[in-house]
Design a protein around this motif. Structure first.
Motif, short mmCIF file in Angstrom:
data_model
loop_
_atom_site.label_atom_id
_atom_site.label_comp_id
_atom_site.label_asym_id
_atom_site.label_seq_id
_atom_site.Cartn_x
_atom_site.Cartn_y
_atom_site.Cartn_z
N LEU A 120 -3.92 4.12 -17.91
CA LEU A 120 -4.67 5.38 -18.04
C LEU A 120 -5.18 5.83 -16.68
N PRO A 121 -4.74 7.00 -16.16
CA PRO A 121 -5.28 7.48 -14.87
C PRO A 121 -6.69 8.04 -15.05
N LEU A 122 -7.67 7.28 -14.59
CA LEU A 122 -9.05 7.73 -14.66
C LEU A 122 -9.37 8.68 -13.51
N ARG A 123 -8.73 8.46 -12.36
CA ARG A 123 -8.78 9.40 -11.24
C ARG A 123 -7.51 9.17 -10.43
N SER A 124 -6.55 10.07 -10.60
CA SER A 124 -5.27 9.90 -9.92
C SER A 124 -5.34 10.54 -8.54
N GLY A 125 -4.27 10.34 -7.78
CA GLY A 125 -4.22 10.91 -6.44
C GLY A 125 -4.93 10.03 -5.44
N GLY A 126 -5.18 10.58 -4.24
CA GLY A 126 -5.83 9.83 -3.19
C GLY A 126 -4.84 9.17 -2.26
N THR A 127 -5.25 8.98 -1.03
CA THR A 127 -4.37 8.37 -0.03
C THR A 127 -4.54 6.87 0.05
N GLY A 128 -5.63 6.35 -0.49
CA GLY A 128 -5.89 4.93 -0.42
C GLY A 128 -5.29 4.19 -1.60
N ALA A 129 -5.21 2.86 -1.46
CA ALA A 129 -4.73 2.04 -2.57
C ALA A 129 -5.69 2.19 -3.74
N PRO A 130 -5.16 2.42 -4.96
CA PRO A 130 -6.04 2.60 -6.11
C PRO A 130 -6.64 1.27 -6.58
N VAL A 131 -7.66 1.38 -7.42
CA VAL A 131 -8.25 0.22 -8.08
C VAL A 131 -7.73 0.19 -9.50
#
Length: 1017
Positions: free
Chosen positions: A760-771
């Protein structure tokens, strides 16, 4: 020679009979037709002989124009009169006025003042115009003393011990404890304290502070989330003789560091969960309320510590406000002022044991002072809202109803969104609502009166004058577009003065000055600024001072103050004072910015800030998005501009001042191209975002808050979504899913797999590695969404959810089987490491197993965060898990007790309660709920039957200190790296509540601040 104009287009005569004012209105549609289009005041001097008009066959005679319609708003007709000998004998003045705009008494006062001005000027022609007195007999006395006759001897309640301390907050509280020791004093979630219990806890902490060296006149910083502990800490600081300094935990670390360095507190009181929000090395003398040994140290100190206590002139608190010089400034307020304020308030509004006062205002905003202490010195009950709850009108409405709140405060902008909340109409138990912080529009007052039976009161005052100095009962009628700010309270004085500090006549505007007992000592460590803003009072007792508010006001004929605006660039945003100069200074600290100007703009969505910057040099143009990120790191979110415009040079007026009117229209931040909407829901959400935030277009990847949204606009977003899509959601949902794409998932049909998807994408996008966050025993990762507002904006957030919730697929039999499945899923988003993993409860053990699998595949695990998860060295039989256990867990998740159901704990009743709660689980169908029960039962079996392995990574462990389930150090046998342990003052099941989550988020944010590269191939 004058050249004549030839008319070659006869169409120019087509509308020659149209009245001129209509033509002006066509060119200026916003201009009111109630006023003359050219000018408002006509002055005519008739100083010639009798007019004559001699024409063949024409007879002319003067016609008396009296009784006709006024041609201008005001007309002054001066006519010279002559005597029998033809010599001048005087000037006759006639004033003509528009009855639609003026009443006779106002025009008569204007005429009388004009006569006094002319009389004084002719008597002393050398006198400067500004020194000519135009006030009539008695008017000056009325302005200076009559309406300022507020003297009142304070009637203090019977104190435990007579003495100076009885005139302090500590003394008032002690007196109340003596009167009603067993009465309820405070309610905060499940915590309920009587006056005696609150006294004992604050006395113990005060003793500990004294043992640490705190004495009268010191400062104690309090960095504690809103809770019972916060009230205890504030009382303890005051009882130790110190002034408390509130530290808001969501402020940027740099701002917090400045406040702590500037105030130099003797002690910082905090909690283990909030430690991460404090800068490293913030204070050598920390008191961690839930830290090991703190309670024992406090109990030991209670019997030996000497508490000098405060005096009436001792500082009670230090609150930092925005500063025009680029840094916030601390306002030092003594007990004498706030005690006067509290006792006046009690006399005016009268609360008692059957009243409950809502404490929801952040402690760094001075309105919180009376929310904390007014109930505690009058025998009422303080009801504490959860952290972040002040932003959510639906939560507030429920709390007001459930807790029986009778008294609360709103800034007008929040009151407006509260009234738009459907549940607000049910808050009929409210008896009084107080407004301050912003101008209160008359229309908002009328909407309030139509919806709720409570009394509405408009108060005014700056932090520099003990919260409020004037008050107005909105039951009194007023024709002004903005509700008056009223009359001065006890022992205070208000003056409307001109630039020469002379009193402005009734009805005339001037700067508002404040005097009396409630004035602050001044600004902490800023003698020059204190002398500039706190000036000698030319009308008060010897040695008295006035505070220059910078606010424009006028006094009506009834002695009522009306607010007119500001004399400077200071603005109010959501009730908070904002000095534009502080934002400008912060901008110029960016290495690519040469100079900066910030303006405030009023838009349909409220007051927004626009920044204009010049480049520091050729080829060094700053990136607007980088400027926003820079400001986010040093300023509170309400001070971060929405618009950023690069200009060649700052325009200036002929006298060298910034010409804000010459600045171009602000530009919106350039955004990376995003995806177009893919269905009707996303299309509607994109349209709502664009309309609400003033953007021409919005993609599904755009972030509500990065586009200029804030908590108050979030409530309007909820209303618009409800009206157009028929779907309900909470403010928390928007913080958790701030993009159109993520929000659309939240609004998906309950039968759709979106919110129940395995990744489930809780906050997608971003340039950094996700949590990547692994679900706890319940199988859902929804609770992790609250982390989004605490982590860096460039870090994505994904939740891993259990199989079997969205459909009837087989369930995993072991932790290792879960881990292998989840590793495969996260690598569809991030092909290569470094990876960031987090898990709560069972999720922590799964995340640890995932780390081992990733390392075996040659990948790096950069972060392994374990939230109250403990390893297992041998299998055990699974704990029993009945349907009733499951249903009681659902009730706990929606904040209900089983005895509130009105019957046995069964599926139908729990389903009805769940749907009525409005919480996230309310969208589940009965079939999905039964699947969830199956998943949880399987999770208990898996958790008990699996043994924990080993991985090379280190780990950061967040251990719940309420009824701990294990020993954090046991993880050392299962990891090769370092183990970092953070204690969290909460129970295991409460870790995702706002206060513990804020502390966890602050620690993680620091670890994730340096963006790791991400490979999404």
């Amino acid at each position: 020679m004058v050249e004549r104009v030839r008319v070659t287009d006869l169409a120019a005569f087509a509308h020659q009979d149209v009245p001129f004012e209509q033509l002006v209105h066509a060119l200026q549609p916003a201009r009111s037709l109630a006023r003359h289009p050219l000018f408002q005041v006509m002055i005519v001097l008739q100083n010639n002989a009798v007019a004559s008009l001699d024409l063949p066959g024409v007879v002319a005679r003067p016609v008396d124009g009296e009784g006709g319609a006024a041609k201008f708003d005001l007309g002054f007709n001066f006519v010279e009169r002559t005597g029998p000998d033809g010599g001048p004998v005087g000037i006759e003045l006639t004033v003509e006025y528009s009855a639609d705009l003026f009443d006779e008494s106002t025009v008569r006062r204007i005429g009388e003042r004009l006569v006094r001005l002319l009389t004084a000027g002719t008597a002393d022609p050398a006198m400067p115009l500004g020194r000519l007195d135009i006030l009539g007999d008695g008017e000056r006395e009325q302005l200076l003393t009559g309406w300022n006759d507020t003297g009142r001897t304070l009637e203090l309640p019977a104190a435990v011990e007579e003495g100076p301390e009885s005139e302090t907050i500590a003394g008032l509280f002690a007196a109340q404890v003596a009167r009603t020791p067993d009465a309820l004093a405070l309610v905060a979630g499940d915590t309920r304290l009587t006056y005696a219990e609150l006294e004992a806890r604050s006395a113990a902490l005060a003793g500990l502070l004294a043992a640490r060296g705190v004495g009268r006149g010191d400062v104690v910083a309090v960095a504690v989330p809103r809770s019972a502990d916060l009230t205890v800490a504030l009382l303890a600081a005051i009882r130790a003789g110190a002034a408390y300094l509130p530290i808001e935990l969501d402020y940027p670390a740099e701002r917090v560091a400045h406040m702590l360095a500037d105030a130099a507190p003797a002690v910082v009181v905090t909690t283990s969960g909030a430690l991460g929000a404090l800068p490293v090395g913030a204070a050598a003398n920390l008191v961690v309320l839930d830290g090991p040994g703190t309670r024992e140290e406090a109990e030991a100190a209670l019997g030996t510590a000497v508490l000098p206590g405060p005096l009436p002139d001792s500082p009670a608190y230090v609150i930092y406000t925005s500063g025009s010089t680029g840094l916030p400034k601390g306002v030092v307020v003594p007990h004498r002022g706030i005690v006067n304020r509290l006792l006046w308030m009690q006399d005016a509004y009268r609360i008692g044991p059957d009243d409950r006062v809502l404490q929801k205002t952040p402690s760094g905003f001075d309105v919180s002072v009376w929310e904390f202490f007014w109930p505690l010195v009058t025998g009422a009950v303080q009801v504490v809202a959860e952290p972040g709850g002040h932003r959510d009108p639906a939560y507030l409405a429920r709390l007001i109803q459930d807790a029986g709140v009778t008294t609360t405060h709103f800034v007008p902008s929040m009151l407006e969104v509260f009234l738009a909340e459907p549940q607000a109409a049910r808050c009929t138990g409210l008896r009084r609502v107080l407004c301050s912080g912003e101008a209160l529009p008359t229309g908002l007052r009328e909407r309030f009166r139509a919806l709720l039976p409570a009394g509405l009161h408009n108060l005014y005052g700056p932090t520099e004058a003990s919260v409020d100095v004037t008050a107005w009962d909105c039951a009194e009628e007023s024709a002004a577009a903005v509700v008056p700010i009223g009359r001065p309270v006890w022992n205070t004085r208000t003056y409307v003065l001109d630039a020469a500090l002379a009193p402005a006549p009734v009805g005339s505007g001037g700067e508002l000055y404040l005097g009396g007992v409630q004035l602050a000592h001044g600004y902490l460590g800023r003698a020059g600024l204190t002398a500039e803003r706190f000036v000698a009072d030319p009308y008060g007792p010897p040695g008295s001072r006035l505070y220059r508010t910078g606010d424009l006001a006028r006094i009506t004929a009834a002695g009522v103050l009306e607010y007119l605006g500001r004399t400077d660039d200071q603005v109010k945003i959501r009730g908070r004072r904002v000095e534009l100069g502080e934002i400008e200074h912060a901008l110029t600290r960016h290495p690519l910015v040469g100079s900066a100007v910030v303006t405030a703009r009023t838009t349909p969505s409220g007051v927004t800030l626009a920044a204009y910057v010049t480049s520091a040099g050729p080829g060094r143009a700053p990136d607007p998005a980088a400027l926003r990120d820079h400001l986010t790191g040093v300023l509170p979110d309400h001070m971060v501009p929405v618009h950023y415009t690069l200009i060649d040079a700052v325009p200036v007026t002929p006298n060298g001042k910034v010409d804000r009117k010459a600045l171009p229209e602000p530009e919106l931040l350039e955004r990376a191209p995003g995806r177009a909407p893919r269905d009707g829901t996303e299309t509607a959400l994109c349209e709502i975002f664009a309309e609400l935030l003033g953007h021409p277009t919005v993609s599904i990847d755009d972030n509500f808050f990065e586009l200029g949204g804030h908590s108050l606009l979030a409530t309007r977003l909820i209303s618009m979504v409800r009206d157009r899509l028929g779907a309900g959601m909470s403010v928390v949902s928007i913080f958790e899913a701030p993009t159109v794409a993520a929000l659309a998932l939240r609004l998906a049909d309950a039968d759709a797999a979106g919110p129940l998807s395995r990744l489930l994408p809780l906050r997608s996008g971003g340039t950094g590695a996700p949590v990547f966050c692994v679900h706890p025993l319940g199988g859902l990762s929804w609770p992790y969404a609250g982390l989004a507002e605490h982590l860096p904006a460039d870090v994505g957030l994904y939740g891993l959810q259990s199989a079997g919730i969205g459909d009837d697929e087989p369930l995993p039999a072991t932790v290792e089987e879960m881990a292998a499945d989840y590793v495969a899923r996260i690598r569809t988003v991030q092909a290569r490491g470094p990876y960031r993993l987090l898990g709560w409860s069972l999720g922590g053990r799964v995340a640890h197993a995932m780390a081992g699998l990733l390392e075996a595949a040659g990948q790096e695990v950069e972060l392994l965060a374990l939230l109250d998860a403990y390893p297992r060295t041998e299998p055990e039989p699974a704990a029993s898990f009945s349907e009733e256990d499951f249903l009681r867990g659902i009730l706990a998740a929606i904040g209900m007790d089983a005895d509130e159901l009105g019957g046995p704990v069964e599926f139908g009743r729990v389903m009805a309660a769940m749907r009525a709660s409005g919480k996230e689980l309310a969208g589940l169908t009965e079939e999905q709920l039964r699947r969830l029960q199956r998943v949880m039962a399987n999770s208990f079996r898996v958790e008990a039957g699996s043994v924990t392995g080993r991985c090379r990574a280190g780990a950061v462990m967040f251990a719940a200190t309420v009824d701990p389930a294990g020993e954090p150090g046991d993880w050392l046998q299962h990891i090769e790296g370092d183990l970092e342990i953070h204690s969290v003052a909460a129970a295991h099941n409460d870790l995702m509540r706002p206060a513990p989550l804020a502390g966890i988020g602050a620690v993680l944010a620091k670890k994730l601040a340096r963006t790791a590269p991400v490979d999404r191939a």
